[in-house]
Design a protein around this motif. Structure first.
Motif, mmCIF file in Angstrom:
data_model
loop_
_atom_site.group_PDB
_atom_site.id
_atom_site.type_symbol
_atom_site.label_atom_id
_atom_site.label_comp_id
_atom_site.label_asym_id
_atom_site.label_seq_id
_atom_site.Cartn_x
_atom_site.Cartn_y
_atom_site.Cartn_z
ATOM 1 N N HIS A 1 -7.351 4.812 -7.526
ATOM 2 C CA HIS A 1 -7.691 5.125 -6.138
ATOM 3 C C HIS A 1 -8.599 4.044 -5.553
ATOM 4 N N LEU B 1 0.828 -1.205 0.000
ATOM 5 C CA LEU B 1 0.000 0.000 0.000
ATOM 6 C C LEU B 1 0.866 1.259 0.000
ATOM 7 N N TRP C 1 2.252 1.668 -3.540
ATOM 8 C CA TRP C 1 1.180 2.074 -4.446
ATOM 9 C C TRP C 1 0.759 3.528 -4.187
ATOM 10 N N GLY C 2 0.717 3.908 -2.927
ATOM 11 C CA GLY C 2 0.386 5.288 -2.604
ATOM 12 C C GLY C 2 1.424 6.266 -3.136
ATOM 13 N N SER D 1 -6.436 1.353 -4.518
ATOM 14 C CA SER D 1 -5.844 1.666 -3.208
ATOM 15 C C SER D 1 -6.775 1.218 -2.086
#
Length: 450
Positions: free
Chosen positions: A219, A199, A202-203, A222
């Motif tokens: 998003h 995460l 990916w963020g 996410s």
């Protein structure tokens, strides 16, 4: 006994190996000839504790024989032997007549409690005033199922039952996790840590480095990682508290909640990615919206069924039906999410004939073909192969099925997130003239083959 043993075999076949915790259940005028309470993998220091209160039996006969009602444990291997013995045994009426009694007289010898293949713990004959409280050691390591048997003709049973199945640790404490579930808390904890790192990476892509190229679907992806992270955390805590105390201390509520969220979001992401929403086209077509309107309620139903199965256990009336509902709903969701990918591939093939950008179209078509194959492989593995591992693996290695499912899920996420990552120049959408000419030839060959 044949009908009762056949029912035991059916319950054993659909019962999923699960962590045994302290269970309390009440029964009121229950007519069932057999009730499966739990399956548990014991070590050589295992034990079963059963507490009965308020036990009463009503029957159309003058008085039900208390020796025909009781609890026993049975291994999977002995189950098949017990069923075979019951099928070879003549019906109760014939045995009673052969013994010189009437056809309405109870036949204790025909009860599963008298079978040499089961370990009878106690019968209602051993109770005093409808109450019972005793622990039984299990010295032979194996996986056993705890059953209640009612062999009394037309007898209705009322009772409150509290069961504990555990293994004793060297320090004297109790471990309420089955032998095959022992590594499960650590497995979920490890994957929770991995998803947290996933995460974070990916963020960084979607919010910092490639923020301009990020779309709404990224998003939502996410959110999928967040749901998966919370699911693994809650599962780890749930299993840890069951191991130590026998109860999840409320973590089961979080577990089922995040299981629902991650299931709904996962299928929604697969549908939306399969349609090319957000990064190929801004809106969904009506048929694609209908797929979402079908998949999301089905996922909610599946998770409700999973919660009922997990929180009650096989002793609940209708438990087999709930299992069948869960299986049907899950299969329906898996089939539904494939349609948008097929529609996207068909649309790309038709577009390739008119838009004059054969290379880009071919690359997109290749992309969705790969995604389609990977989705099918993931669904097949997690629904069939993982279930097969649960059923055929030795009871000491039941954790392998959970590890295999988590590894497959992580691999699927890595593929999907890497393939559809935000990028300013995606190789699927930015191609040179040579690739354009080569793609046109490939498309012509495909049309000729069709």
């Amino acid at each position: 006994m044949a009908a009762a043993a056949a029912r035991l075999l059916l319950l054993l076949a659909v019962a999923l190996p699960a962590a045994a915790e302290i269970k309390t259940e009440s029964f009121r005028e229950d007519p069932r000839p057999s009730i499966l309470f739990e399956k548990f993998g014991f070590s050589k220091t295992g034990a079963v504790r059963i507490v009965i209160s308020g036990a009463a039996v009503s029957s159309s006969f003058a008085r039900a024989d208390p020796k025909q009602l009781g609890f026993f444990i049975l291994s999977d291997e002995s189950m098949f032997q017990a069923v075979y013995e019951s099928q070879a045994r003549p019906p109760p009426e014939k045995r009673a007549e052969a013994a010189g009694g009437g056809p309405d007289e109870p036949d204790v010898s025909g009860c599963v409690l008298s079978s040499p293949y089961v370990k009878t713990l106690f019968t209602f004959h051993d109770m005093e005033g409808g109450h019972y409280n005793k622990s039984f050691p299990v010295t032979h390591p194996d996986e056993y199922s705890l059953y209640f048997a009612n062999c009394a003709p037309e007898a209705l049973v009322t009772m409150k039952v509290r069961t504990e199945m555990y293994n004793a640790n060297p320090d004297g404490s109790k471990d309420y996790l089955s032998v095959g579930q022992a590594p499960v808390p650590a497995i979920y904890g490890f994957f929770a840590f991995f998803y947290a790192a996933f995460l974070a990476a990916w963020g960084y892509l979607t919010l910092t480095r490639d923020r301009v190229s990020a779309h709404q679907i990224h998003h939502l992806m996410s959110g999928l990682l967040v749901a998966r992270l919370l699911y693994c955390l809650s599962a780890a805590e749930d299993q840890h508290y069951i191991r130590v105390t026998g109860t999840p201390h409320g973590w089961d509520v979080a577990f089922y909640l995040f299981q629902l969220v991650k299931g709904v979001v996962l299928f929604a992401v697969i549908v939306l990615v399969g349609t090319g929403w957000s990064f190929l086209k801004p809106v969904l077509q009506d048929r694609e919206k209908k797929v979402l309107m079908v998949v999301i309620p089905l996922q909610v139903m599946a998770n409700i069924a999973a919660a009922v199965i997990g929180e009650t256990g096989p002793f609940m009336q209708g438990w087999v039906t709930w299992n069948q509902i869960l299986l049907f709903v899950d299969v329906a969701c898996c089939c539904a999410v494939l349609f948008p990918v097929v529609w996207s591939m068909r649309s790309l093939r038709e577009t390739s004939k008119t838009d004059g950008k054969a290379a880009q179209t071919l690359s997109k078509l290749t992309l969705f073909r790969q995604f389609y194959i990977v989705v099918i492989g993931y669904l097949y593995f997690t629904r069939i192969v993982v279930y097969a591992l649960k059923t055929i693996a030795n009871y000491q290695f039941r954790w392998v099925s959970i590890l295999a499912e988590e590894v497959a899920t992580l691999a699927f996420y890595l593929f999907m997130f890497y393939t559809f990552r935000p990028a300013e120049r995606n190789k699927y959408f930015s191609l040179d003239d040579d690739e354009e000419e080569a793609a046109e030839m490939v498309l012509r060959e495909e049309e000729f083959e069709l």
